[in-house]
Design a protein around this motif. Structure first.
Motif, PDB file in Angstrom:
ATOM      1  N   VAL A  45      28.973 117.525  14.869  1.00 19.00           N
ATOM      2  CA  VAL A  45      29.565 116.204  15.071  1.00 19.00           C
ATOM      3  C   VAL A  45      28.459 115.257  15.513  1.00 19.00           C
ATOM      4  O   VAL A  45      27.403 115.695  15.976  1.00 19.00           O
ATOM      5  CB  VAL A  45      30.695 116.225  16.131  1.00 19.00           C
ATOM      6  CG1 VAL A  45      31.845 117.126  15.702  1.00 19.00           C
ATOM      7  CG2 VAL A  45      30.160 116.662  17.496  1.00 19.00           C
ATOM      8  N   ASP A  46      28.695 113.957  15.373  1.00 19.70           N
ATOM      9  CA  ASP A  46      27.657 112.992  15.767  1.00 19.70           C
ATOM     10  C   ASP A  46      27.789 112.533  17.213  1.00 19.70           C
ATOM     11  O   ASP A  46      26.872 111.916  17.760  1.00 19.70           O
ATOM     12  CB  ASP A  46      27.648 111.792  14.820  1.00 19.70           C
ATOM     13  CG  ASP A  46      28.984 111.083  14.728  1.00 19.70           C
ATOM     14  OD1 ASP A  46      29.791 111.182  15.690  1.00 19.70           O
ATOM     15  OD2 ASP A  46      29.239 110.424  13.698  1.00 19.70           O
ATOM     16  N   GLY A  47      28.933 112.797  17.839  1.00 16.31           N
ATOM     17  CA  GLY A  47      29.112 112.422  19.232  1.00 16.31           C
ATOM     18  C   GLY A  47      29.290 110.943  19.480  1.00 16.31           C
ATOM     19  O   GLY A  47      29.293 110.503  20.636  1.00 16.31           O
ATOM     20  N   LEU A  48      29.435 110.145  18.430  1.00 13.02           N
ATOM     21  CA  LEU A  48      29.581 108.708  18.606  1.00 13.02           C
ATOM     22  C   LEU A  48      30.906 108.365  19.301  1.00 13.02           C
ATOM     23  O   LEU A  48      31.894 109.029  19.086  1.00 13.02           O
ATOM     24  CB  LEU A  48      29.515 108.008  17.243  1.00 13.02           C
ATOM     25  CG  LEU A  48      28.152 108.072  16.541  1.00 13.02           C
ATOM     26  CD1 LEU A  48      28.248 107.482  15.142  1.00 13.02           C
ATOM     27  CD2 LEU A  48      27.092 107.337  17.358  1.00 13.02           C
ATOM     28  N   PRO A  49      30.898 107.355  20.170  1.00 11.45           N
ATOM     29  CA  PRO A  49      29.840 106.374  20.436  1.00 11.45           C
ATOM     30  C   PRO A  49      28.805 106.806  21.459  1.00 11.45           C
ATOM     31  O   PRO A  49      27.941 106.014  21.839  1.00 11.45           O
ATOM     32  CB  PRO A  49      30.635 105.182  20.967  1.00 11.45           C
ATOM     33  CG  PRO A  49      31.780 105.807  21.693  1.00 11.45           C
ATOM     34  CD  PRO A  49      32.155 107.016  20.871  1.00 11.45           C
ATOM     35  N   GLY A  50      28.866 108.043  21.916  1.00 11.37           N
ATOM     36  CA  GLY A  50      27.915 108.517  22.911  1.00 11.37           C
ATOM     37  C   GLY A  50      28.636 109.028  24.143  1.00 11.37           C
ATOM     38  O   GLY A  50      29.838 108.846  24.306  1.00 11.37           O
ATOM     39  N   PRO A  51      27.889 109.677  25.036  1.00  7.49           N
ATOM     40  CA  PRO A  51      28.530 110.331  26.180  1.00  7.49           C
ATOM     41  C   PRO A  51      29.055 109.349  27.205  1.00  7.49           C
ATOM     42  O   PRO A  51      28.606 108.210  27.311  1.00  7.49           O
ATOM     43  CB  PRO A  51      27.398 111.180  26.774  1.00  7.49           C
ATOM     44  CG  PRO A  51      26.150 110.456  26.389  1.00  7.49           C
ATOM     45  CD  PRO A  51      26.429 109.882  25.029  1.00  7.49           C
ATOM     46  N   THR A  52      30.044 109.810  27.952  1.00  9.42           N
ATOM     47  CA  THR A  52      30.554 109.100  29.125  1.00  9.42           C
ATOM     48  C   THR A  52      30.368 110.015  30.329  1.00  9.42           C
ATOM     49  O   THR A  52      30.475 111.235  30.211  1.00  9.42           O
ATOM     50  CB  THR A  52      32.045 108.758  28.963  1.00  9.42           C
ATOM     51  OG1 THR A  52      32.756 109.942  28.580  1.00  9.42           O
ATOM     52  CG2 THR A  52      32.261 107.677  27.923  1.00  9.42           C
ATOM     53  N   ASP A  53      30.090 109.435  31.477  1.00  8.05           N
ATOM     54  CA  ASP A  53      29.881 110.221  32.681  1.00  8.05           C
ATOM     55  C   ASP A  53      31.228 110.657  33.262  1.00  8.05           C
ATOM     56  O   ASP A  53      32.162 109.866  33.376  1.00  8.05           O
ATOM     57  CB  ASP A  53      29.114 109.406  33.716  1.00  8.05           C
ATOM     58  CG  ASP A  53      28.840 110.206  34.969  1.00  8.05           C
ATOM     59  OD1 ASP A  53      27.850 110.949  35.002  1.00  8.05           O
ATOM     60  OD2 ASP A  53      29.647 110.100  35.922  1.00  8.05           O
ATOM     61  N   ALA A  54      31.311 111.921  33.645  1.00  8.80           N
ATOM     62  CA  ALA A  54      32.586 112.471  34.095  1.00  8.80           C
ATOM     63  C   ALA A  54      33.150 111.729  35.297  1.00  8.80           C
ATOM     64  O   ALA A  54      34.329 111.345  35.313  1.00  8.80           O
ATOM     65  CB  ALA A  54      32.423 113.961  34.419  1.00  8.80           C
ATOM     66  N   TRP A  55      32.335 111.509  36.318  1.00  9.79           N
ATOM     67  CA  TRP A  55      32.901 110.941  37.545  1.00  9.79           C
ATOM     68  C   TRP A  55      33.070 109.430  37.468  1.00  9.79           C
ATOM     69  O   TRP A  55      33.944 108.871  38.137  1.00  9.79           O
ATOM     70  CB  TRP A  55      32.094 111.400  38.761  1.00  9.79           C
ATOM     71  CG  TRP A  55      32.454 112.826  39.032  1.00  9.79           C
ATOM     72  CD1 TRP A  55      31.737 113.931  38.694  1.00  9.79           C
ATOM     73  CD2 TRP A  55      33.685 113.298  39.585  1.00  9.79           C
ATOM     74  NE1 TRP A  55      32.437 115.068  39.018  1.00  9.79           N
ATOM     75  CE2 TRP A  55      33.624 114.710  39.561  1.00  9.79           C
ATOM     76  CE3 TRP A  55      34.817 112.665  40.094  1.00  9.79           C
ATOM     77  CZ2 TRP A  55      34.684 115.501  40.043  1.00  9.79           C
ATOM     78  CZ3 TRP A  55      35.857 113.449  40.570  1.00  9.79           C
ATOM     79  CH2 TRP A  55      35.791 114.842  40.540  1.00  9.79           C
TER      80      TRP A  55
END
Length: 307
Positions: free
Chosen positions: A45-55
């Motif tokens: 997968v490309d993971g778009l739009p990108g990671p988000t921080d859990a907390w």
């Protein structure tokens, strides 16, 4: 049996998507909304739009939901210093009115550490043990007293041990497949033990190890909640099950063997077998976060049979 929603946002999900899922889970009376703690996608997968921080995510959800519990499976011990983590979780617990739970693990995904410049120490389990001692120690220190910790990896001197969570005790979740050290840590620090993506036989064996470790540490074996995390792929028809399996790049037969897949009746039957093995709570790994009908189906046709 308590059913909770468990998401993997690193595979591709913006905050607004997670908010829609959390609100749907709340409206449908799931027990909690949980998310992973990763900064890099896995697989094709490309993971778009990108990671988000859990907390950061959970802080936002704390203000935009009202009843559902919120937490992580699992916060990576390599991402945050334990004193900072204790502050973050306590603050989010305050923001939520006391609805937060902390799953804390050692961290394992070396590639994401390289991708974002995060140190990946060789000895992670010893660090996790100290992190659990520090986070719980800071929260348990009475207001006005100080907390000091001198460990091999972390040292805290005369900490005011503030802020405090809204809950008198934030539930701590420890999990994994390890046969010795993992049950030991759970027995010492956890309110819940979780085994991810395990067979019924492996679940039963690992729960027995944790129960034995708890008794060795002077706790009753039922002081802990025992839970599983399992991938979900349910449908009203075979075609609907296949469509959902295709959407997450999996095969139906594999999902039926290793997760909760098939008709609602099949899912109920499989959950019943996990319950017989000692599971009291299941985190449903929902991978297609745009398919809210999936959650509605389980709420309507699975949950009523688990009361």
């Amino acid at each position: 049996m308590d059913l909770r929603v468990f998401t993997e946002p690193q595979q591709g999900a913006a905050y607004e998507t997670l908010l829609r899922v959390a609100r749907a889970a709340e409206d449908l009376n799931y027990g909690a909304f949980f998310r992973s703690d990763h900064y890099l996608h896995m697989g094709n997968v490309d993971g778009l739009p990108g990671p988000t921080d859990a907390w950061i995510t959970l802080a936002g959800l704390a203000r935009e939901t009202s009843r559902i519990r919120l937490g992580t499976l699992m916060t990576a011990g390599t991402f945050r210093l334990p004193g900072v983590l204790a502050i973050q979780v306590a603050q989010v617990d305050q923001m939520s009115g006391g609805r937060v739970e902390l799953g804390l693990g050692s961290g394992w995904y070396e590639e994401e550490h390289r991708a974002y410049g995060i140190p990946f120490p060789k000895e992670k389990f010893g660090r996790l043990e100290e992190q659990l001692a520090i986070v719980t120690g800071l929260w348990n220190t009475p207001v006005g007293e100080r907390f000091t910790f001198n460990g091999k990896y972390y040292r805290l001197q005369d900490s005011p041990a503030l802020p405090k969570p809204a809950q008198s005790k934030v539930p701590v979740i420890v999990g994994g497949h390890g046969a010795k050290r993992t049950p030991e840590l759970a027995a010492r620090y956890a309110d819940e033990f979780n085994i991810p993506f395990a067979s019924i036989a492996d679940t039963e064996a690992q729960f027995a190890r944790v129960r034995a470790a708890a008794e060795q540490h002077g706790r009753k074996d039922d002081d802990l909640v025992y839970s599983n995390a399992l991938v979900l792929c349910a449908g009203r028809t075979d075609a609907e099950v296949k469509r959902r399996a295709d959407a997450i790049g999996r095969e139906v037969d594999e999902l039926k063997a290793n997760g909760l897949a098939g008709s609602p009746a099949e899912v109920v039957e499989k959950l019943g077998r996990y319950r017989e093995a000692g599971s009291q709570r299941v985190y449903l790994q929902v991978l297609d976060l745009d398919d809210l009908d999936h959650l509605e189906l389980v709420a309507a046709e699975v949950m009523p049979h688990l009361a």
